[in-house]
Design an enzyme around this catalytic site. Sequence first.
Site, PDB file in Angstrom:
ATOM      1  N   ALA A  92       0.813  -1.216   0.000  1.00  0.00           N
ATOM      2  CA  ALA A  92       0.000   0.000   0.000  1.00  0.00           C
ATOM      3  C   ALA A  92       0.845   1.264   0.000  1.00  0.00           C
ATOM      4  O   ALA A  92       0.397   2.315  -0.473  1.00  0.00           O
ATOM      5  CB  ALA A  92      -0.936   0.001   1.205  1.00  0.00           C
ATOM      6  N   VAL A 112      16.339  -0.703  14.980  1.00  0.00           N
ATOM      7  CA  VAL A 112      17.127  -1.636  14.167  1.00  0.00           C
ATOM      8  C   VAL A 112      17.760  -2.741  15.007  1.00  0.00           C
ATOM      9  O   VAL A 112      18.689  -3.414  14.571  1.00  0.00           O
ATOM     10  CB  VAL A 112      18.215  -0.880  13.372  1.00  0.00           C
ATOM     11  CG1 VAL A 112      17.583   0.012  12.320  1.00  0.00           C
ATOM     12  CG2 VAL A 112      19.104  -0.048  14.312  1.00  0.00           C
ATOM     13  N   VAL A 113      17.241  -2.959  16.215  1.00  0.00           N
ATOM     14  CA  VAL A 113      17.771  -4.006  17.086  1.00  0.00           C
ATOM     15  C   VAL A 113      17.400  -5.378  16.528  1.00  0.00           C
ATOM     16  O   VAL A 113      16.269  -5.611  16.114  1.00  0.00           O
ATOM     17  CB  VAL A 113      17.239  -3.853  18.519  1.00  0.00           C
ATOM     18  CG1 VAL A 113      17.715  -4.985  19.409  1.00  0.00           C
ATOM     19  CG2 VAL A 113      17.671  -2.505  19.094  1.00  0.00           C
ATOM     20  N   VAL A 123      -5.220  -3.514  -1.488  1.00  0.00           N
ATOM     21  CA  VAL A 123      -6.093  -4.670  -1.634  1.00  0.00           C
ATOM     22  C   VAL A 123      -7.438  -4.347  -0.986  1.00  0.00           C
ATOM     23  O   VAL A 123      -7.502  -4.024   0.204  1.00  0.00           O
ATOM     24  CB  VAL A 123      -5.461  -5.925  -1.011  1.00  0.00           C
ATOM     25  CG1 VAL A 123      -6.482  -7.059  -0.928  1.00  0.00           C
ATOM     26  CG2 VAL A 123      -4.253  -6.367  -1.821  1.00  0.00           C
ATOM     27  N   HIS A 145       5.402  -4.215  18.513  1.00  0.00           N
ATOM     28  CA  HIS A 145       5.621  -5.653  18.337  1.00  0.00           C
ATOM     29  C   HIS A 145       4.287  -6.400  18.300  1.00  0.00           C
ATOM     30  O   HIS A 145       4.158  -7.490  18.855  1.00  0.00           O
ATOM     31  CB  HIS A 145       6.500  -6.196  19.469  1.00  0.00           C
ATOM     32  CG  HIS A 145       7.879  -5.642  19.478  1.00  0.00           C
ATOM     33  ND1 HIS A 145       8.736  -5.785  20.556  1.00  0.00           N
ATOM     34  CD2 HIS A 145       8.576  -4.935  18.549  1.00  0.00           C
ATOM     35  CE1 HIS A 145       9.891  -5.194  20.291  1.00  0.00           C
ATOM     36  NE2 HIS A 145       9.812  -4.670  19.080  1.00  0.00           N
ATOM     37  N   ALA A 176       3.753 -11.751  11.497  1.00  0.00           N
ATOM     38  CA  ALA A 176       3.740 -11.865  12.960  1.00  0.00           C
ATOM     39  C   ALA A 176       2.374 -12.251  13.507  1.00  0.00           C
ATOM     40  O   ALA A 176       2.269 -12.652  14.668  1.00  0.00           O
ATOM     41  CB  ALA A 176       4.200 -10.547  13.589  1.00  0.00           C
ATOM     42  N   THR A 220      10.480  -8.078  17.264  1.00  0.00           N
ATOM     43  CA  THR A 220       9.856  -9.062  16.377  1.00  0.00           C
ATOM     44  C   THR A 220      10.403  -9.081  14.951  1.00  0.00           C
ATOM     45  O   THR A 220       9.970  -9.904  14.142  1.00  0.00           O
ATOM     46  CB  THR A 220       8.335  -8.833  16.325  1.00  0.00           C
ATOM     47  OG1 THR A 220       8.068  -7.442  16.087  1.00  0.00           O
ATOM     48  CG2 THR A 220       7.686  -9.254  17.636  1.00  0.00           C
TER      49      THR A 220
END
Length: 531
Positions: free
Chosen positions: A37, A104-105, A233, A467, A501, A512
């Site tokens: 999207a 960015v972990v 969509v 997450h 997820a 995550t």
Amino acid sequence: MTDTIFDYVIVGGGTAGSVLANRLSARPENRVLLIEAGIDTPENNIPPEIHDGLRPWLPRLSGDKFFWPNLTIHRAAEHPGITREPQFYEQGRLLGGGSSVNMVVSNRGLPRDYDEWQALGADGWDWQGVLPYFIKTERDADYGDDPLHGNAGPIPIGRVDSRHWSDFTVAATQALEAAGLPNIHDQNARFDDGYFPPAFTLKGEERFSAARGYLDASVRVRPNLSLWTESRVLKLLTTGNAITGVSVLRGRETLQVQAREVILTAGALQSPAILLRTGIGPAADLHALGIPVLADRPGVGRNLWEHSSIGVVAPLTEQARADASTGKAGSRHQLGIRASSGVDPATPSDLFLHIGADPVSGLASAVFWVNKPSSTGWLKLKDADPFSYPDVDFNLLSDPRDLGRLKAGLRLITHYFAAPSLAKYGLALALSRFAAPQPGGPLLNDLLQDEAALERYLRTNVGGVWHASGTARIGRADDSQAVVDKAGRVYGVTGLRVADASIMPTVPTANTNLPTLMLAEKIADAILTQA
């Protein structure tokens, strides 16, 4: 009218969608369409706000430019005396999804997370079953030759070596060691409590998203891969209980795309919403909205997990700013800590903390989250309109153990900063929402002296860490709350999978992003081998 025919249509170009588009199109006979999207982020045109890996807050300072606009949620659970206001939820809407805008972990979690998945009915998803896919996705600059790590995957992972830590970071490590926490060096291969240099998905100081790793120029030129960005969509196409394709708004055109299989990778809020609008979900809820029931799956939209969080900040004193300015830039921001609250002895390592000091912002910070939460929430449709967001309630702190964990985390932070190596800076610690770290909140020491005020503050200001997971979980066919099987196939219909997820039975003891990369690799492998 049918406009196009593909073997696989992937809905959502985030972390998981990027992986699946790469792996499925690697076979020339597979015609693959990836629909996203949001905007494209090709290597030669990555927006600067999301390119800087050492300033991960920049995307959140850009309004809704990279996020689903005006998406709001409820975070905290209902509680007497607490006013709940809807809050903006930054869910990535661009190629790469959360990997393009979040921290960015790079954290795998603990082996027990995946053994728990297996015990909950995700056959083949125990630690030994998922480890090969963690290895497959990574190119670890520090531990690539270790048997628990990979050195040839699409995603680079690295750390700031302790030899290059700032003086402030070294002072923090001294405080942690005084509290009995050792340096475990590698959070993704050592699974006990301790501190470590966090692993980052970086190339130099640049963010390295899933889109950058899996959809590079060599992949984009594949003639059997089509990439549609800025395309929405609207619905899944059905014939009986078979999913046969998607209806897509592309520009001003609405196209009907036929597919041998549709794979939802739109994330833990959008994927279940698509399922519900298609008639896959709790029958009573669907009937109430006038949506014909295709498959009665009560678990769709339930089991919503998130890590509860809170932050502590302090303006840097002159000495602290000077000490934070030494060493490599990455070491100024974060020192990772895995710790145990003691609230539930059966679940150690239930806290994850970052301590750092940034001379640019002038702030020291200690942010943390409940790494092994007990509270779950839910989402439901408000109506059948494809442009409406679902009603999302994370229900954070509904389980009193999570409130206890936040309190314990704050006391740990106070203990760490009271050690001589950090106490010398004279930092005045104040509470702050993790989602917007800034000074000005109540002083931590004052709140810790007033239990009622502390609880009220936490229930009012608890944050998450983006997450979201679990809303279409894996499980066995006889489990009424399960939505997909071990290969991501949706129960009750054919031609449809979920591979993001959403399918996690529980949220890992981790950020995550890496677990989502892993599960997308595993589902891709299942598709290609028809497991």
